[in-house]
Design a protein around this motif. Sequence first.
Motif, mmCIF file in Angstrom:
data_model
loop_
_atom_site.group_PDB
_atom_site.id
_atom_site.type_symbol
_atom_site.label_atom_id
_atom_site.label_comp_id
_atom_site.label_asym_id
_atom_site.label_seq_id
_atom_site.Cartn_x
_atom_site.Cartn_y
_atom_site.Cartn_z
ATOM 1 N N VAL A 16 48.535 47.617 26.777
ATOM 2 C CA VAL A 16 47.268 46.918 27.021
ATOM 3 C C VAL A 16 46.130 47.931 27.125
ATOM 4 C CG1 VAL A 16 48.418 44.978 28.143
ATOM 5 C CG2 VAL A 16 47.637 46.926 29.526
ATOM 6 N N ASP A 17 44.894 47.413 27.101
ATOM 7 C CA ASP A 17 43.751 48.334 27.119
ATOM 8 C C ASP A 17 43.292 48.706 28.523
ATOM 9 O OD1 ASP A 17 42.486 45.956 27.819
ATOM 10 O OD2 ASP A 17 41.144 45.913 26.089
ATOM 11 N N ALA A 18 43.897 48.150 29.561
ATOM 12 C CA ALA A 18 43.643 48.591 30.939
ATOM 13 C C ALA A 18 44.632 49.687 31.294
ATOM 14 C CB ALA A 18 43.776 47.433 31.917
ATOM 15 N N GLY A 19 44.191 50.576 32.153
ATOM 16 C CA GLY A 19 45.077 51.640 32.613
ATOM 17 C C GLY A 19 44.925 51.852 34.107
ATOM 18 N N PHE A 20 45.542 52.917 34.615
ATOM 19 C CA PHE A 20 45.426 53.138 36.056
ATOM 20 C C PHE A 20 44.023 53.572 36.448
ATOM 21 C CE2 PHE A 20 47.546 57.560 35.494
ATOM 22 C CZ PHE A 20 46.354 58.262 35.557
ATOM 23 N N THR A 21 43.176 53.851 35.467
ATOM 24 C CA THR A 21 41.769 54.069 35.768
ATOM 25 C C THR A 21 41.113 52.778 36.243
ATOM 26 O OG1 THR A 21 41.304 53.724 33.430
ATOM 27 C CG2 THR A 21 41.442 56.001 34.201
#
Length: 385
Positions: free
Chosen positions: A296-301
């Motif tokens: 997916v395009d979300a990360g832990f950032t």
Amino acid sequence: MKGTFPVERFASLRTPFYYYNMDLLRATLDAINAEARKHEAFVVHYAVKANANPQVLRAIRQAGLGADCVSGGEIEACVRAGFPSSKIVYAGVGKSDWEINIGLDNDIFCFNVESIPELEVINELAAAKGKVARVAFRLNPNVGAHTHANITTGLAENKFGIAMSDMETVIAEAGKLSNVKFVGLHFHIGSQILDMGDFQALCNRINDLQDQLDRHYIHVEHINVGGGLGVDYQHPNRLSIPDFKAYFDTYARRLKLRPGQTLHFELGRAVVAQCGSLITRTLYIKKGAVKKFCIVDAGFTDLIRPALYQAYHKIENISSDEPTDTYDVVGPICESTDVFAKQIDLNQAHRGDLIAIRSAGAYGEIMASQYNCRPLPKGYTSDEL
């Protein structure tokens, strides 16, 4: 799950982003007020570190809660959101001079002080402004909590608070200083606590401390027990509002308040966690040698809790009604810890599908970073979409 989210309105928005269900937030605030107001001495503050989205803050202020801040920036955010200064408390183990001055300039309700050196600095800065700062001493009660080690704050080994053995010494020290006024005691034992026994143990410790103070004829106006009440990350739909009745009743039954005392709470996660979701878009489905990845395009950032605390969040494919398949849901960050969940069942995912990571209203948007030069996620509410 499509019916829970306005998926068609999400289609044009750049992902990842945070989505806040304001109806659920307002229902949660109503539940807090309904239970807290049963007890005349109870005062509820919102722990701003959980989520400082301006629209979320305004809704909380409109519900009448005060604010618990842990930085000068949070005090400024609360003032902008319209919180009365008389309802703002400022805690934190390391307050800078400029932050203390913001609190003094806004005449906040009190500073929760964590050491004698801090007390002396507040006195000095208040004297320079010709003011008297109200202070409460944060005591470390050495009470454990059944939660993750990284979010336990009430043990003697933690950096927070003043040792109980030094309680009388710091109260006496405050009495020698002309620009501070001792008004209360502050405690906080940790976060994501679901066992009411932990709060009962805190009550027992405070009762003992108050008995000790009584013997020295020291009266405390305000007792602040912090927050810590957890939420059900497993069932965000079925158990969307925490059991505030059990929480407040525990203190009402177990804590022996003195006549005229007020009891302050600082709820954070329990207020906002369930109303927020991180919405992300599927980039690729990658078939590895032994497992399948939903990238997916979300990360832990964007949501660091799974990487930082190994935290669980329920994940749903809100674009698909197809049969389930098993995936590791991972992000694009160049770190092996950029994983939201391993081996979970999702409705079969395809490129472009929207994925909702639930119970992300607390410690989600507020902890986002720009590692890898990634833009910070935006926050949207159900009131505007």
